[in-house]
Scaffold this motif. Structure first.
Motif, PDB file in Angstrom:
ATOM      1  N   PRO A  84      13.527 -10.105   8.308  1.00 16.74           N
ATOM      2  CA  PRO A  84      12.984  -9.188   9.305  1.00 16.74           C
ATOM      3  C   PRO A  84      12.088  -8.128   8.678  1.00 16.74           C
ATOM      4  CG  PRO A  84      15.200  -8.544   8.746  1.00 16.74           C
ATOM      5  CD  PRO A  84      14.938  -9.807   7.985  1.00 16.74           C
ATOM      6  N   TRP A  85      11.233  -7.529   9.505  1.00  8.78           N
ATOM      7  CA  TRP A  85      10.465  -6.381   9.050  1.00  8.78           C
ATOM      8  C   TRP A  85      11.398  -5.182   8.951  1.00  8.78           C
ATOM      9  CZ3 TRP A  85       5.395  -6.878  12.403  1.00  8.78           C
ATOM     10  CH2 TRP A  85       4.722  -8.042  11.992  1.00  8.78           C
ATOM     11  N   VAL A  86      11.166  -4.361   7.966  1.00  2.31           N
ATOM     12  CA  VAL A  86      12.091  -3.286   7.623  1.00  2.31           C
ATOM     13  C   VAL A  86      11.448  -1.926   7.859  1.00  2.31           C
ATOM     14  CG1 VAL A  86      13.445  -2.263   5.752  1.00  2.31           C
ATOM     15  CG2 VAL A  86      13.226  -4.745   5.909  1.00  2.31           C
ATOM     16  N   LEU A  87      12.221  -1.004   8.409  1.00  3.81           N
ATOM     17  CA  LEU A  87      11.782   0.382   8.554  1.00  3.81           C
ATOM     18  C   LEU A  87      12.537   1.248   7.566  1.00  3.81           C
ATOM     19  CD1 LEU A  87      11.618   0.687  12.457  1.00  3.81           C
ATOM     20  CD2 LEU A  87       9.712   0.357  10.857  1.00  3.81           C
ATOM     21  N   PRO A  88      11.915   2.292   7.019  1.00  2.16           N
ATOM     22  CA  PRO A  88      10.517   2.707   7.184  1.00  2.16           C
ATOM     23  C   PRO A  88       9.535   1.698   6.587  1.00  2.16           C
ATOM     24  CG  PRO A  88      11.546   3.970   5.421  1.00  2.16           C
ATOM     25  CD  PRO A  88      12.637   3.177   6.061  1.00  2.16           C
ATOM     26  N   TRP A  89       8.313   1.742   7.085  1.00  3.00           N
ATOM     27  CA  TRP A  89       7.308   0.742   6.710  1.00  3.00           C
ATOM     28  C   TRP A  89       7.040   0.705   5.215  1.00  3.00           C
ATOM     29  CZ3 TRP A  89       6.369  -3.135   9.609  1.00  3.00           C
ATOM     30  CH2 TRP A  89       6.402  -3.012  10.997  1.00  3.00           C
ATOM     31  N   ARG A  90       7.149   1.873   4.544  1.00  4.44           N
ATOM     32  CA  ARG A  90       6.856   1.880   3.103  1.00  4.44           C
ATOM     33  C   ARG A  90       7.848   1.002   2.333  1.00  4.44           C
ATOM     34  NH1 ARG A  90       9.548   6.674   4.041  1.00  4.44           N
ATOM     35  NH2 ARG A  90      11.281   7.169   2.599  1.00  4.44           N
ATOM     36  N   HIS A  91       9.074   0.898   2.850  1.00  6.30           N
ATOM     37  CA  HIS A  91      10.040   0.017   2.207  1.00  6.30           C
ATOM     38  C   HIS A  91       9.636  -1.444   2.370  1.00  6.30           C
ATOM     39  CE1 HIS A  91      13.607   3.094   2.320  1.00  6.30           C
ATOM     40  NE2 HIS A  91      12.651   3.410   1.458  1.00  6.30           N
ATOM     41  N   HIS A  92       9.175  -1.785   3.557  1.00  9.50           N
ATOM     42  CA  HIS A  92       8.796  -3.168   3.841  1.00  9.50           C
ATOM     43  C   HIS A  92       7.514  -3.548   3.107  1.00  9.50           C
ATOM     44  CE1 HIS A  92       8.677  -6.927   6.000  1.00  9.50           C
ATOM     45  NE2 HIS A  92       7.472  -6.669   6.478  1.00  9.50           N
ATOM     46  N   VAL A  93       6.535  -2.662   3.117  1.00  9.67           N
ATOM     47  CA  VAL A  93       5.212  -2.986   2.578  1.00  9.67           C
ATOM     48  C   VAL A  93       5.156  -2.831   1.066  1.00  9.67           C
ATOM     49  CG1 VAL A  93       2.756  -2.393   2.627  1.00  9.67           C
ATOM     50  CG2 VAL A  93       4.100  -2.358   4.752  1.00  9.67           C
ATOM     51  N   PHE A  94       5.760  -1.774   0.549  1.00  7.82           N
ATOM     52  CA  PHE A  94       5.616  -1.464  -0.871  1.00  7.82           C
ATOM     53  C   PHE A  94       6.875  -1.706  -1.696  1.00  7.82           C
ATOM     54  CE2 PHE A  94       2.551   1.292   1.358  1.00  7.82           C
ATOM     55  CZ  PHE A  94       1.372   0.837   0.772  1.00  7.82           C
ATOM     56  N   GLY A  95       8.063  -1.554  -1.110  1.00 10.21           N
ATOM     57  CA  GLY A  95       9.276  -1.610  -1.910  1.00 10.21           C
ATOM     58  C   GLY A  95       9.441  -0.330  -2.701  1.00 10.21           C
ATOM     59  N   ASN A  96       9.968  -0.419  -3.914  1.00  8.90           N
ATOM     60  CA  ASN A  96      10.126   0.762  -4.756  1.00  8.90           C
ATOM     61  C   ASN A  96       8.788   1.196  -5.337  1.00  8.90           C
ATOM     62  OD1 ASN A  96      12.945   1.234  -4.586  1.00  8.90           O
ATOM     63  ND2 ASN A  96      13.346  -0.440  -6.018  1.00  8.90           N
ATOM     64  N   ASP A  97       8.616   2.512  -5.450  1.00  8.00           N
ATOM     65  CA  ASP A  97       7.425   3.045  -6.099  1.00  8.00           C
ATOM     66  C   ASP A  97       7.792   3.573  -7.480  1.00  8.00           C
ATOM     67  OD1 ASP A  97       8.772   5.423  -5.627  1.00  8.00           O
ATOM     68  OD2 ASP A  97       7.450   6.082  -4.017  1.00  8.00           O
ATOM     69  N   ILE A  98       6.804   4.103  -8.190  1.00  9.43           N
ATOM     70  CA  ILE A  98       7.003   4.528  -9.568  1.00  9.43           C
ATOM     71  C   ILE A  98       8.010   5.678  -9.672  1.00  9.43           C
ATOM     72  CG2 ILE A  98       5.019   6.097  -9.545  1.00  9.43           C
ATOM     73  CD1 ILE A  98       6.196   3.966 -12.526  1.00  9.43           C
ATOM     74  N   GLN A  99       8.048   6.545  -8.666  1.00 13.38           N
ATOM     75  CA  GLN A  99       8.975   7.677  -8.729  1.00 13.38           C
ATOM     76  C   GLN A  99      10.433   7.207  -8.667  1.00 13.38           C
ATOM     77  OE1 GLN A  99       8.053  10.718  -9.511  1.00 13.38           O
ATOM     78  NE2 GLN A  99       5.946   9.941  -9.607  1.00 13.38           N
ATOM     79  N   THR A 100      10.707   6.226  -7.802  1.00  8.55           N
ATOM     80  CA  THR A 100      12.063   5.684  -7.731  1.00  8.55           C
ATOM     81  C   THR A 100      12.427   4.978  -9.029  1.00  8.55           C
ATOM     82  OG1 THR A 100      11.879   5.382  -5.334  1.00  8.55           O
ATOM     83  CG2 THR A 100      13.589   4.128  -6.465  1.00  8.55           C
ATOM     84  N   THR A 101      11.469   4.246  -9.589  1.00  9.29           N
ATOM     85  CA  THR A 101      11.742   3.526 -10.830  1.00  9.29           C
ATOM     86  C   THR A 101      11.974   4.487 -11.988  1.00  9.29           C
ATOM     87  OG1 THR A 101      10.368   1.704 -10.020  1.00  9.29           O
ATOM     88  CG2 THR A 101      10.915   1.706 -12.357  1.00  9.29           C
ATOM     89  N   LEU A 102      11.246   5.597 -12.019  1.00 10.02           N
ATOM     90  CA  LEU A 102      11.500   6.610 -13.050  1.00 10.02           C
ATOM     91  C   LEU A 102      12.912   7.171 -12.914  1.00 10.02           C
ATOM     92  CD1 LEU A 102       8.080   8.516 -13.043  1.00 10.02           C
ATOM     93  CD2 LEU A 102       9.056   7.226 -14.960  1.00 10.02           C
ATOM     94  N   ARG A 103      13.334   7.353 -11.681  1.00  8.60           N
ATOM     95  CA  ARG A 103      14.713   7.821 -11.437  1.00  8.60           C
ATOM     96  C   ARG A 103      15.723   6.798 -11.970  1.00  8.60           C
ATOM     97  NH1 ARG A 103      16.912   9.674  -5.463  1.00  8.60           N
ATOM     98  NH2 ARG A 103      19.159   9.735  -5.932  1.00  8.60           N
ATOM     99  N   TYR A 104      15.446   5.509 -11.702  1.00  7.47           N
ATOM    100  CA  TYR A 104      16.321   4.466 -12.225  1.00  7.47           C
ATOM    101  C   TYR A 104      16.294   4.442 -13.749  1.00  7.47           C
ATOM    102  CZ  TYR A 104      16.894   2.416  -7.542  1.00  7.47           C
ATOM    103  OH  TYR A 104      17.213   2.196  -6.229  1.00  7.47           O
ATOM    104  N   GLY A 105      15.121   4.656 -14.329  1.00  8.10           N
ATOM    105  CA  GLY A 105      15.008   4.667 -15.777  1.00  8.10           C
ATOM    106  C   GLY A 105      15.863   5.742 -16.415  1.00  8.10           C
ATOM    107  N   MET A 106      15.903   6.916 -15.817  1.00 11.77           N
ATOM    108  CA  MET A 106      16.732   8.003 -16.338  1.00 11.77           C
ATOM    109  C   MET A 106      18.219   7.656 -16.220  1.00 11.77           C
ATOM    110  SD  MET A 106      14.730  10.162 -17.639  1.00 11.77           S
ATOM    111  CE  MET A 106      15.956  11.425 -17.975  1.00 11.77           C
ATOM    112  N   LYS A 107      18.589   7.006 -15.111  1.00 14.08           N
ATOM    113  CA  LYS A 107      19.986   6.607 -14.937  1.00 14.08           C
ATOM    114  C   LYS A 107      20.366   5.548 -15.979  1.00 14.08           C
ATOM    115  CE  LYS A 107      21.468   5.997 -10.652  1.00 14.08           C
ATOM    116  NZ  LYS A 107      22.463   7.053 -10.390  1.00 14.08           N
ATOM    117  N   LEU A 108      19.443   4.632 -16.279  1.00 13.64           N
ATOM    118  CA  LEU A 108      19.712   3.613 -17.287  1.00 13.64           C
ATOM    119  C   LEU A 108      19.874   4.241 -18.670  1.00 13.64           C
ATOM    120  CD1 LEU A 108      17.246   0.849 -16.038  1.00 13.64           C
ATOM    121  CD2 LEU A 108      19.751   0.732 -15.994  1.00 13.64           C
TER     122      LEU A 108
END
Length: 299
Positions: free
Chosen positions: A239-263
């Motif tokens: 299905p299409w997912v809301l918010p649209w940025r999640h459906h169209v883009f997925g994770n962005d660099i800011q979220t990945t940087l957050r994950y990187g710090m957690k790792l």
């Protein structure tokens, strides 16, 4: 500095050029490594790279992507792997084994089975995977998955590799949990940035417990997902997912940087950063998307 040695934990790389995972289809059909596989890797070791990161070894005996990719899902794979890794490392080139599970991105199977479709959440996926429909994993299946990664990492260590790299991209199973366009769960495994990270976090902890504090552990992570590529797959993904940025883009660099710090906090020793969602990944190579090569691969 690129040609100077670098030591991480107790592993010394003669230079900082590491060959990434390429050339997967050289194992036997059951996933056992062969001399063909060894000779391919040996060429890079003899050629002077600072280290080698293998193609993805499957951690689950029911999912291989595709056939002729190596597996580390059972103890019987250790002995032939150990013998051939010793030859690859004979000139001092460190060898890191990448482990992963394609989940619903499984490319090949003898018959269509539920195991070929498991993912973070249910949905329709026309391009990636052997089946068109993804099926959300049960909590019990998720717990078994964590155990599969831990046992596979222990076998990597037993086989004489210098480190293990956990695949959390390529649209494989862990990536399906990290990606907000794919993970629509509302339990402990989804529903927020941190809960989508929970599977990877528990895998890291379980792997570290198995291999010990001194063994090199890395994670292959996508900097950004670009869910809308390739468009031919994206427009038919439901299905299409809301918010649209999640459906169209997925994770962005800011979220990945957050994950990187957690790792980093979890004690991960290195990150292998790529970009894009899916395998073959539209952002996984320089230049235009290699459509003709993908058609050849699919055929």
């Amino acid at each position: 500095m690129i040609f100077q040695p670098r030591t991480i934990k107790n592993v010394t790389f003669s230079n900082r050029v590491l060959r990434s995972s390429v050339g997967g289809r050289m194992a036997a059909y059951d996933g056992t490594v062969t001399d063909i596989w060894k000779n391919f890797e040996l060429k890079f070791a003899e050629g002077g790279v600072g280290g080698i990161i293998s193609t993805t070894f499957s951690v689950n005996s029911r999912r291989q992507s595709p056939f002729e990719y190596p597996s580390i899902s059972e103890g019987r794979f250790v002995a032939p792997l150990k013998r051939r890794i010793a030859e690859i490392k004979s000139n001092g080139c460190p060898y890191i084994i990448q482990i992963g599970d394609p989940g619903s991105a499984t490319q090949t199977s003898l018959f269509s089975e539920r195991e070929d479709a498991v993912s973070s959440s249910s949905g329709f996926e026309p391009l990636y995977g052997y089946r068109n429909r993804r099926l959300g994993m049960t909590p019990a299946e998720i717990r078994n998955e964590i155990a599969d990664f831990a046992k596979a990492a222990a076998r990597v260590c037993e086989a004489g590799a210098d480190g293990v790299e956990i695949t959390a991209e390529k649209g494989y199973l862990i990536h399906q949990f990290l990606n907000p366009g794919m993970n629509r769960r509302k339990d402990e495994w989804g529903g927020s940035v941190d809960k989508r990270f929970q599977l990877l976090q528990e895998i890291i902890c379980a792997v570290r417990q198995k291999v010990g504090p001194d063994f090199l552990v890395g994670v292959r992570l996508a900097a950004a997902d670009f869910n809308y590529l390739p468009v031919a797959s994206f427009i038919f993904r439901f299905p299409w997912v809301l918010p649209w940025r999640h459906h169209v883009f997925g994770n962005d660099i800011q979220t990945t940087l957050r994950y990187g710090m957690k790792l980093k906090e979890l004690g991960v020793d290195f990150l292998h950063v790529v970009t894009g969602y899916g395998f073959p990944g539209p952002k996984g190579n320089p230049g235009a998307f290699p459509l003709e090569e993908v058609k050849l691969f699919c055929n």
